[in-house]
Enzyme design. Sequence first.
Site, PDB file in Angstrom:
ATOM      1  CG  ASP A 288      10.881  -7.783   3.955  1.00 26.65           C
ATOM      2  OD1 ASP A 288      11.699  -8.086   3.123  1.00 26.65           O
ATOM      3  OD2 ASP A 288       9.870  -7.239   3.563  1.00 26.65           O
TER       4      ASP A 288
ATOM      5  N   GLY B 148       0.938  -1.357   0.076  1.00 22.91           N
ATOM      6  CA  GLY B 148      -0.105  -0.166   0.000  1.00 22.91           C
ATOM      7  C   GLY B 148       0.709   1.217   0.201  1.00 22.91           C
TER       8      GLY B 148
ATOM      9  CE  LYS C 273       2.938  -0.505   4.790  1.00 24.90           C
ATOM     10  NZ  LYS C 273       4.159  -1.200   5.399  1.00 24.90           N
TER      11      LYS C 273
HETATM   12  N1  ATP Z   1       6.785   5.931   9.626  1.00 26.08           N
HETATM   13  C1  ATP Z   1       7.570   6.456   8.538  1.00 26.08           C
HETATM   14  N2  ATP Z   1       7.717   7.603   8.462  1.00 26.08           N
HETATM   15  C2  ATP Z   1       8.316   8.160   7.142  1.00 26.08           C
HETATM   16  N3  ATP Z   1       8.363   7.514   6.080  1.00 26.08           N
HETATM   17  C3  ATP Z   1       7.894   6.228   6.081  1.00 26.08           C
HETATM   18  C4  ATP Z   1       7.348   5.681   7.010  1.00 26.08           C
HETATM   19  N4  ATP Z   1       6.954   4.299   7.046  1.00 26.08           N
HETATM   20  C5  ATP Z   1       7.211   4.273   5.572  1.00 26.08           C
HETATM   21  N5  ATP Z   1       7.681   5.381   5.089  1.00 26.08           N
HETATM   22  C6  ATP Z   1       7.831   5.592   3.492  1.00 26.08           C
HETATM   23  O1  ATP Z   1       7.281   4.859   2.724  1.00 26.08           O
HETATM   24  C7  ATP Z   1       7.783   4.047   2.068  1.00 26.08           C
HETATM   25  C8  ATP Z   1       7.058   2.740   1.897  1.00 26.08           C
HETATM   26  O2  ATP Z   1       7.052   1.997   3.115  1.00 26.08           O
HETATM   27  P1  ATP Z   1       6.471   0.704   3.133  1.00 26.08           P
HETATM   28  O3  ATP Z   1       6.517   0.225   4.593  1.00 26.08           O
HETATM   29  O4  ATP Z   1       4.905   0.806   2.782  1.00 26.08           O
HETATM   30  O5  ATP Z   1       7.202  -0.146   1.904  1.00 26.08           O
HETATM   31  P2  ATP Z   1       8.421  -0.753   1.823  1.00 26.08           P
HETATM   32  O6  ATP Z   1       8.920  -1.374   3.074  1.00 26.08           O
HETATM   33  O7  ATP Z   1       9.234   0.105   1.014  1.00 26.08           O
HETATM   34  O8  ATP Z   1       7.927  -2.020   0.737  1.00 26.08           O
HETATM   35  P3  ATP Z   1       7.168  -3.365   1.507  1.00 26.08           P
HETATM   36  O9  ATP Z   1       6.012  -3.010   2.053  1.00 26.08           O
HETATM   37  O10 ATP Z   1       6.713  -3.948   0.133  1.00 26.08           O
HETATM   38  O11 ATP Z   1       8.044  -4.156   1.801  1.00 26.08           O
HETATM   39  C9  ATP Z   1       9.258   3.869   2.843  1.00 26.08           C
HETATM   40  O12 ATP Z   1      10.192   3.333   2.154  1.00 26.08           O
HETATM   41  C10 ATP Z   1       9.384   5.120   3.302  1.00 26.08           C
HETATM   42  O13 ATP Z   1       9.974   5.890   2.696  1.00 26.08           O
END
Ligand code: ATP
Length: 477
Positions: free
Chosen positions: A289, A172, A188
């Site tokens: 992960d 997402g 998220k």
């Molecule tokens: N708590 C947060 N504060 C600031 N930015 C965030 C935060 N959480 C996520 N993000 C931003 O959103 C992006 C996507 O996060 P998310 O956890 O959805 O995906 P991911 O870890 O990159 O991929 P996946 O969920 O497929 O493993 C992150 O790379 C970061 O840049």
Amino acid sequence: MADASSPPSPAPAPSPFAEEDLADAGLPPWPAPGSRDDGGGGGGRVNPLFTILPVSALAIGLVLLVAVAVILVVTRRARPRNADAAGASSSGDGKPGASASASSCGSRNTRCGYATAAGAAGCIYVGRLGFSSAAAPAPARRRGAQVFTYRELERATGGFSEANVVGRGASGEVFRGRLDDGTPAAIKRLRLDHRRQGEREFRIEVDLLSRMDSPYLVGLLGYCADQSHRLLVFEFMPNGSLRSHLHPPAAPRPQPPLDWQTRLGIALDCARALEFLHEHSAPAVIHRDFNCSNVLLDHNYRARVSDFGMAKVGSNRADGQVVTRVLGTTGYLAPEYASTGKLTTKSDVYSYGVVLLELLTGRVPVDTQRPPGQHVLVSWALPRLTNRHKLVQMVDPALKGQFALKDLIQVAAIAAMCIQTKAEYRPLMTDVVQSLIPIAKPTPAMSCSSTPLRPALEHVIFMTSAHTHTQCGNKAA
Ligand SMILES: Nc1ncnc2c1ncn2[C@@H]1O[C@H](COP(=O)(O)OP(=O)(O)OP(=O)(O)O)[C@@H](O)[C@H]1O
């Protein structure tokens, strides 16, 4: 009133009850002080004990009845609130479901912090994963997870405006937002697909994060399970992911590269996060992960680990491994896990070793654009890690030579041990933490280790530019 002229007689005790209470219970009014009428109209004196004892017994019974009634009413009133929280994550079949949609988002102030979640006060999923807090619970640092309505989160993100998207993952989008009380948050919004992966991720994140409190994990501020919506509300990490710093788009480079000391601090923070999961949680939690997208940086470039949607409760004992579907990110998977699905905390240690290599080299774990022999970072780096000359050559050119050779050798040694093919030879994260502490030069704020002091990882490295011989003695592994 007692007549002063009449002979003194024992006056009945004043009634402890209001008259109407007694009437309600069908009892005669308590005799007025001084009244000696026995009710028979005959004027004969009756031992007052005969009156007082039954009335007292009835009164005590009445008190008990009232107390039981009050307890029942209070419990019935309290139940819907707890059910709100429980419903948010668990319907009768053990999955988040319809009950969640109906009830979970109404109570804005429902909170389930570390302390209450661990007890039976019942925020969510109590005991579902058999997880309990670390043996010595840290004082609650955060406010505890709140339940939000979809409306509240819509408002916080400007209607989930595209302008507020800070990242997109497989499950997402993540939006920057500001909660009603002014707290900045990363929200998220999970995509729910037919494989129910989003639902599962939601459940695990809420379950685990609402019970764990470590300054090295991204804090869960709250969640929303409003009808078909599943959202997680995290502390906002203003400097984004480690990935965005180590592997920025070619041009324009958004920010200057991370310097050596910052990289060491990030390595130590991540080691402490995994140490907390593996060794200070009971049972151990395997992140499953761990990669540089899931390392987020605060305004001081202090790192916190995020994304627990794939986490597993496991064991670090060789015979306590979990056999599971192989999930994770290419390039970070430990060989034994990738080939057999056997997952232990040592699988995370391998992934951690890969992130260390990224910090050291600035390379991505798999890069098919590179010349043959350099596609897979681990295979390319492993023989170089113990050769001083080659080691210096493999350092991220963005560092422009600004690093201490002594630190570099130490980090390379740790990385080499973490990425060993045989899981049992990889170190414990506690050992990694202890090995990094002397070189990461923590600021006072960084020095609050959750780690009891242990001897540092024992390793002896003999390096020559021509011939390389490494001995890695890791007693703890
Ligand atoms: N708590 C947060 N504060 C600031 N930015 C965030 C935060 N959480 C996520 N993000 C931003 O959103 C992006 C996507 O996060 P998310 O956890 O959805 O995906 P991911 O870890 O990159 O991929 P996946 O969920 O497929 O493993 C992150 O790379 C970061 O840049």
